[in-house]
Motif scaffolding. Structure first.
Motif, PDB file in Angstrom:
ATOM      1  N   ALA A 196       0.822  -1.209   0.000  1.00 56.24           N
ATOM      2  CA  ALA A 196       0.000   0.000   0.000  1.00 56.24           C
ATOM      3  C   ALA A 196       0.858   1.262   0.000  1.00 56.24           C
ATOM      4  CB  ALA A 196      -0.936  -0.003   1.200  1.00 56.24           C
ATOM      5  N   GLN A 208       1.739   1.610  -3.529  1.00 57.66           N
ATOM      6  CA  GLN A 208       0.590   2.070  -4.308  1.00 57.66           C
ATOM      7  C   GLN A 208       0.365   3.566  -4.095  1.00 57.66           C
ATOM      8  OE1 GLN A 208      -0.977   0.241  -6.386  1.00 57.66           O
ATOM      9  NE2 GLN A 208      -3.009   1.093  -6.762  1.00 57.66           N
ATOM     10  N   ASP A 209       0.412   3.993  -2.846  1.00 55.90           N
ATOM     11  CA  ASP A 209       0.406   5.414  -2.454  1.00 55.90           C
ATOM     12  C   ASP A 209      -0.795   6.183  -2.994  1.00 55.90           C
ATOM     13  OD1 ASP A 209       1.454   7.549  -1.058  1.00 55.90           O
ATOM     14  OD2 ASP A 209       2.683   8.263  -2.734  1.00 55.90           O
ATOM     15  N   GLU A 210      -1.972   5.584  -2.861  1.00 52.12           N
ATOM     16  CA  GLU A 210      -3.187   6.295  -3.242  1.00 52.12           C
ATOM     17  C   GLU A 210      -3.949   6.814  -2.033  1.00 52.12           C
ATOM     18  OE1 GLU A 210      -5.711   4.469  -6.079  1.00 52.12           O
ATOM     19  OE2 GLU A 210      -4.069   3.764  -7.349  1.00 52.12           O
ATOM     20  N   GLU A 211      -3.669   6.260  -0.848  1.00 50.56           N
ATOM     21  CA  GLU A 211      -4.288   6.712   0.387  1.00 50.56           C
ATOM     22  C   GLU A 211      -3.173   7.029   1.380  1.00 50.56           C
ATOM     23  OE1 GLU A 211      -7.419   7.234   0.990  1.00 50.56           O
ATOM     24  OE2 GLU A 211      -8.255   6.407  -0.860  1.00 50.56           O
ATOM     25  N   GLU A 248      -4.899   2.061   1.995  1.00 47.82           N
ATOM     26  CA  GLU A 248      -5.544   1.185   1.019  1.00 47.82           C
ATOM     27  C   GLU A 248      -5.936  -0.164   1.605  1.00 47.82           C
ATOM     28  OE1 GLU A 248      -2.471   3.536  -1.459  1.00 47.82           O
ATOM     29  OE2 GLU A 248      -2.796   2.897   0.614  1.00 47.82           O
ATOM     30  N   ASP A 254      -9.623  -0.870   2.721  1.00 44.10           N
ATOM     31  CA  ASP A 254     -10.705  -0.675   1.750  1.00 44.10           C
ATOM     32  C   ASP A 254     -10.647  -1.805   0.725  1.00 44.10           C
ATOM     33  OD1 ASP A 254     -12.470   0.180  -0.248  1.00 44.10           O
ATOM     34  OD2 ASP A 254     -11.978   2.289   0.082  1.00 44.10           O
ATOM     35  N   GLN A 261     -11.827  -2.148  -2.100  1.00 40.96           N
ATOM     36  CA  GLN A 261     -11.698  -1.787  -3.516  1.00 40.96           C
ATOM     37  C   GLN A 261     -10.251  -1.796  -3.998  1.00 40.96           C
ATOM     38  OE1 GLN A 261     -12.441   2.266  -4.772  1.00 40.96           O
ATOM     39  NE2 GLN A 261     -12.055   3.064  -2.707  1.00 40.96           N
ATOM     40  N   TYR A 262      -9.300  -1.761  -3.063  1.00 40.88           N
ATOM     41  CA  TYR A 262      -7.895  -1.721  -3.451  1.00 40.88           C
ATOM     42  C   TYR A 262      -7.239  -3.096  -3.474  1.00 40.88           C
ATOM     43  CZ  TYR A 262      -7.957   3.367  -2.822  1.00 40.88           C
ATOM     44  OH  TYR A 262      -8.222   4.704  -2.931  1.00 40.88           O
ATOM     45  N   ALA A 297      -5.589  -4.300  -6.749  1.00 40.53           N
ATOM     46  CA  ALA A 297      -4.418  -3.485  -7.079  1.00 40.53           C
ATOM     47  C   ALA A 297      -3.228  -3.854  -6.206  1.00 40.53           C
ATOM     48  CB  ALA A 297      -4.758  -1.999  -6.914  1.00 40.53           C
TER      49      ALA A 297
END
Length: 365
Positions: free
Chosen positions: A192, A195-198, A203, A206, A208-209, A212
């Protein structure tokens, strides 16, 4: 500026570690602030992590507690089966009075009412606990005493790239990496960060991740998924891997104890970690004594002694650390903002599903 240039990391080599060895001094304990109400001569049963941590507990914490209180500390080492042993015991006769546990152990025990809720007002040292360690649901029934960070460990003689940030795993230079296969959350929190989206590995909480995050791990240059610590060290010594994902404190201890090959340890920043909570077990007839013991573990002088023997982080803000810990591990409350600690309560709803999917993934890779 590249990711590597932008990321700060904390690195200690075996050579530097041995040069710094013995620098720490034992804290003076004569002025400790805790006041114990037990009369002495009683036995308290405590479950701790087996292996290195149990050895340190027996050699440093047990004699210190017994000398201060006149009580006897009965120490049992466990990695597995803590909860099952309590569940299988009579409600009024548990096998332990106090037990250590990470977020997963704590949460599952909480769901089964295995813990006595924490009365922080009864702990004279609770005011010094770093607030970033009390923010999780698990702290309602377990007192955060220690914590660890995940780090790179690597064979300095064979590694062909310099592990610094976790982002380096995605570089073209990275190769021959050993990743843990024991618990999906530990590894996917690192994924995560990549990925670094949150913010700070958010991530993993959730659904939904999830696809990914599996994709992130699948693209890494993994040479082996290891099950159990010995598999990691065997992989590094036999050339099956050059770099591994592991624990900072345990990696330093291995670096001190082995002459087979030089082990380097790097704590990326930001990184992931875990909290060691101490819980009072439901049904104990020594609840007051157990509460006093947890307060004893929070005493900054006791934590300083613990820190000198083992390079964990500790919860009290006034704990002092040996140089190698202070230079490599986030130790202040502010620094802990860059550590994504496992919050099992946030994944409990789908953790079993993820465990099954992760086991299949490891088998296929």
């Amino acid at each position: 500026m590249t990711d590597r240039d932008a990321a700060r990391s904390r690195t200690v080599s075996r050579r530097g570690l041995l040069a710094a060895g013995g620098a720490a001094t034992t804290a003076a304990l004569s002025g400790c602030s805790s006041v114990f109400g037990s009369a002495g001569g009683e036995t308290l049963r405590v479950s701790v992590w087996s292996g290195t941590n149990e050895t340190v507990f027996r050699e440093r914490i047990k004699p210190l507690y017994e000398d201060r209180t006149g009580n006897t500390l009965e120490v049992t080492g466990n990695w597995q089966g803590i909860l099952s042993k309590i569940r299988q015991s009579p409600a009024d006769d548990p096998p332990f009075d106090v037990t250590v546990g990470v977020g997963r152990t704590n949460y599952r025990g909480q769901q089964d009412d295995l813990w006595v809720p924490v009365a922080y007002d009864d702990l004279s040292n609770a005011g010094g606990i770093k607030s970033n360690l009390r923010q999780y649901q698990m702290a309602e029934v377990g007192v955060p005493v220690a914590y660890g960070a995940h780090a790179y460990v690597y064979n300095e003689d064979t590694v062909s790239w310099t592990p610094e940030s976790w982002a380096d795993l995605q570089s073209s230079e990275a190769e021959a990496v050993a990743l843990p296969s024991d618990f999906w959350l530990k590894l996917f929190m690192m994924a995560a960060l990549l990925q670094d989206e949150e913010p700070l590995a958010g991530e993993v909480y959730d659904r939904q991740y999830m696809d990914a995050l599996f994709d992130v791990v699948e693209r890494l240059p993994v040479s082996t998924f290891y099950q159990g610590t010995q598999q990691l060290w065997t992989a590094l010594s036999e050339g099956l891997a050059d770099v591994g994902h592991y624990f900072f404190a345990y990696g330093l201890r291995k670096a001190r104890d082995t002459d087979e090959y030089p082990i380097g340890v790097t704590v990326p920043e930001p990184t992931t970690g875990y909290v060691d909570y101490y819980q009072l077990v439901r049904g104990t007839s020594r609840e007051a004594m157990a509460t006093e013991f947890v307060d004893f573990l929070l005493d900054p002088a006791v934590q300083t002694t613990y820190a000198e023997a083992f390079n964990l982080g500790f919860s009290h803000e006034e704990t002092s650390y040996p140089d190698v810990t202070a230079e490599n591990l986030p130790t202040t409350n502010e620094e802990l903002q860059d550590v994504a600690f496992q919050n099992f309560a946030g994944v409990a709803e789908f953790s079993s599903e993820m465990n099954e999917r992760f086991r299949a993934f490891v088998q296929d890779n």
